[in-house]
Design an enzyme around this catalytic site. Sequence first.
Site, PDB file in Angstrom:
ATOM      1  N   GLU A 285      49.356  37.578  50.376  1.00 24.67           N
ATOM      2  CA  GLU A 285      50.513  36.707  50.668  1.00 24.67           C
ATOM      3  C   GLU A 285      50.592  36.390  52.157  1.00 24.67           C
ATOM      4  O   GLU A 285      51.241  35.416  52.532  1.00 24.67           O
ATOM      5  CB  GLU A 285      51.818  37.378  50.217  1.00 24.67           C
ATOM      6  CG  GLU A 285      52.103  37.208  48.736  1.00 24.67           C
ATOM      7  CD  GLU A 285      53.529  37.600  48.328  1.00 24.67           C
ATOM      8  OE1 GLU A 285      54.297  38.115  49.169  1.00 24.67           O
ATOM      9  OE2 GLU A 285      53.871  37.391  47.154  1.00 24.67           O
ATOM     10  N   HIS A 306      30.092  50.177  37.909  1.00 30.96           N
ATOM     11  CA  HIS A 306      29.521  49.921  36.591  1.00 30.96           C
ATOM     12  C   HIS A 306      30.109  48.660  35.965  1.00 30.96           C
ATOM     13  O   HIS A 306      29.999  48.449  34.763  1.00 30.96           O
ATOM     14  CB  HIS A 306      29.731  51.141  35.696  1.00 30.96           C
ATOM     15  CG  HIS A 306      29.059  52.355  36.252  1.00 30.96           C
ATOM     16  ND1 HIS A 306      27.799  52.751  35.882  1.00 30.96           N
ATOM     17  CD2 HIS A 306      29.451  53.217  37.235  1.00 30.96           C
ATOM     18  CE1 HIS A 306      27.451  53.829  36.577  1.00 30.96           C
ATOM     19  NE2 HIS A 306      28.437  54.121  37.408  1.00 30.96           N
ATOM     20  N   LYS A 420      56.859  28.813  40.473  1.00 28.70           N
ATOM     21  CA  LYS A 420      58.250  29.010  40.050  1.00 28.70           C
ATOM     22  C   LYS A 420      58.881  27.660  39.716  1.00 28.70           C
ATOM     23  O   LYS A 420      59.569  27.511  38.704  1.00 28.70           O
ATOM     24  CB  LYS A 420      59.056  29.695  41.152  1.00 28.70           C
ATOM     25  CG  LYS A 420      58.643  31.134  41.418  1.00 28.70           C
ATOM     26  CD  LYS A 420      59.572  31.777  42.434  1.00 28.70           C
ATOM     27  CE  LYS A 420      59.052  33.129  42.883  1.00 28.70           C
ATOM     28  NZ  LYS A 420      59.744  33.660  44.032  1.00 28.70           N
TER      29      LYS A 420
HETATM   30  O1  F6P Z   1      62.275  41.312  45.982  1.00 31.67           O
HETATM   31  P1  F6P Z   1      62.211  39.982  45.316  1.00 31.67           P
HETATM   32  O2  F6P Z   1      63.064  38.970  46.015  1.00 31.67           O
HETATM   33  O3  F6P Z   1      62.559  40.088  43.857  1.00 31.67           O
HETATM   34  O4  F6P Z   1      60.733  39.427  45.440  1.00 31.67           O
HETATM   35  C1  F6P Z   1      59.650  40.111  44.877  1.00 31.67           C
HETATM   36  C2  F6P Z   1      58.336  39.546  45.351  1.00 31.67           C
HETATM   37  O5  F6P Z   1      58.277  38.172  45.063  1.00 31.67           O
HETATM   38  C3  F6P Z   1      57.767  37.447  46.180  1.00 31.67           C
HETATM   39  O6  F6P Z   1      58.827  36.874  46.861  1.00 31.67           O
HETATM   40  C4  F6P Z   1      56.873  36.363  45.713  1.00 31.67           C
HETATM   41  O7  F6P Z   1      57.557  35.579  44.793  1.00 31.67           O
HETATM   42  C5  F6P Z   1      57.126  38.522  47.027  1.00 31.67           C
HETATM   43  O8  F6P Z   1      56.942  38.132  48.336  1.00 31.67           O
HETATM   44  C6  F6P Z   1      58.088  39.648  46.839  1.00 31.67           C
HETATM   45  O9  F6P Z   1      57.561  40.880  47.233  1.00 31.67           O
END
Ligand code: F6P
Length: 430
Positions: A285, A306, A420
Amino acid sequence: MVDVDVSGALPFLSEVEQDKARQQALKAFEQVKHGSGEGAEWLGWRTLLESPNDAILEQISSLAQAIREDADVFILCGIGGSYLGAKAVIEALGSFFPIKQDLEIIYAGHHMSGRYMDQLLQYISQKKEDGSPKSVYLNVVSKSGTTLETALSFRSLRKWMIDTYGEESANRIICTTSKEGGALNELIDEFGYRKFVIPDDIGGRFSVLTPVGLLPIAVAGIDIQTLFYGAVNEYQALEETPDHVIQYATTRYALHQKGKAIDVIGSFKPELHSFGNWVQQLLGESEGKDGKGMFPATTSYSTDLHSLGQMIQNGNRNMMETFINVNEATSGFKVESSEKNVDNLNYLSGKTFHEINVKAYLGTKEAHIDGGVPVVTLSIEKLNAQHVGSLIYFFELFTAIYVYCLEVNPFNQPGVEAYKKAMYQLLGKE
Ligand SMILES: O=P(O)(O)OC[C@H]1O[C@](O)(CO)[C@@H](O)[C@@H]1O
C-alpha cells in the site's frame, strides 16, 4: 538491532548504481527525520516511539489481563492494518497449536465469506466440555469505522453478543477506532462500549504499536511493554546510526531502478508467515503508486521451495529476494537415530531441525543468487518480543525511506478506493 546483509545483492549492481541509490536513500532518510516529505502529517508511528506513553501500555495490559482471566474466545474483527500486525506478532511469538484451557484468538471481519460467519457463530455458540457457555469478547478495529468487510461481520457478531449476554455484552465489546467520526463512534456513544483511539497521524498499516495491535497481542499473553520498547530501542539506534536501513533501502531501490519488479519476502521460520503478510501490506500500500513499486510476495520456506522454488530459480529474472532470519534456534528438536536406517537419514542423526533448516537457507540463498536473483538477508538475534518489536520498527522506517526514494507519498492509498467505488455502485449504495 536488525542486521542487514546485502552481499548477495551487490554483485548485481555497479558501484555507480549503488552510489546513486545511496544518495537518494540518504536524502529520503532526512525527509523522514525532518518531516519534510510528502505525507509528513502521517509520521505518528515515529512520535509514538520518541515519547512512549507508559500509561496507555499499562491500561491495555491490565484490560488484557482481565480478559485473559475471564475469556475463552477473543474475536479480533478487522481487516488490513487493523488486524495483520496483531496476527503477525501473535503467530510469531505464540504456539503453533492451541494449548488446552488457553484463550483462543479468532479473526473476523477480513473477508465476506458467509460460510465463515455461519460457522463462526455456530462455533462460539457451542457449549464447553462442562456444559457451560463460552465466554466471548469482541474487539472491533476500524480506523474509518466504515470498512464494509469489518462492519458487516461486526453487525452479525454484535447481534450475537447482545442475544447471548444481554446488557452485559457492553462490557465484552471493545472498539478501537478514530477519535471522532464513523459509525463505530456512534455505536460507542449509544451503547457505552469501551474505546481505544487510533491516533489521527498513524495510518492503518503503521498502527501495530498502537491499541490496534497492542490489545489483541496483550490478550494473547505477549508482553507488550517488551515488544514496544524493542521498537523504541530500534528507533533510537537507527536515529543515531541508520546505516543498516539505508543499506537495505539503497539496494532495493537500485534493484528496482534496474527493473526488478517483485520482492519475494520469505523466511525459513514458518511462524513468521503472517509477519510476511504484514510486511506485504506495509510495502504494497505504500509503494504501489504512480506505476511504480515492487510487488511484495510473501513466501514461507522450505514449504514454498516445493511450489514457488522452480519459478524463483529459473523463471523470469524480474525478482529479488528478502530473507527474514532468526539466528537463535527456537527449539532443540533433534533427529533421532534409527537402528535399521531404512530411510538413509542416519547421517543427520543428532542434528537439530534448526541446524538442518539453516543449511537449507544457506543452500537456497546460494542457489538463488546463482540463478540470477539478488538476495538481501535481514536477521534478528532471537524470536522474542523485544526483537520482533525491533523488526517492526525497522520495516516501518525502511518503508518510509524506500518509498521516498521512489518520489512517492508512502502514507496514502488512493488506489484502494477504486474497487470500493465499483462494488458500492453494484450494491446500489446511495
Ligand atoms: O481500519 P479501517 O478503516 O477499517 O481500514 C482497514 C484497512 O483498509 C484500508 O484502508 C484499505 O482499504 C487499509 O489501508 C486499512 O488498513
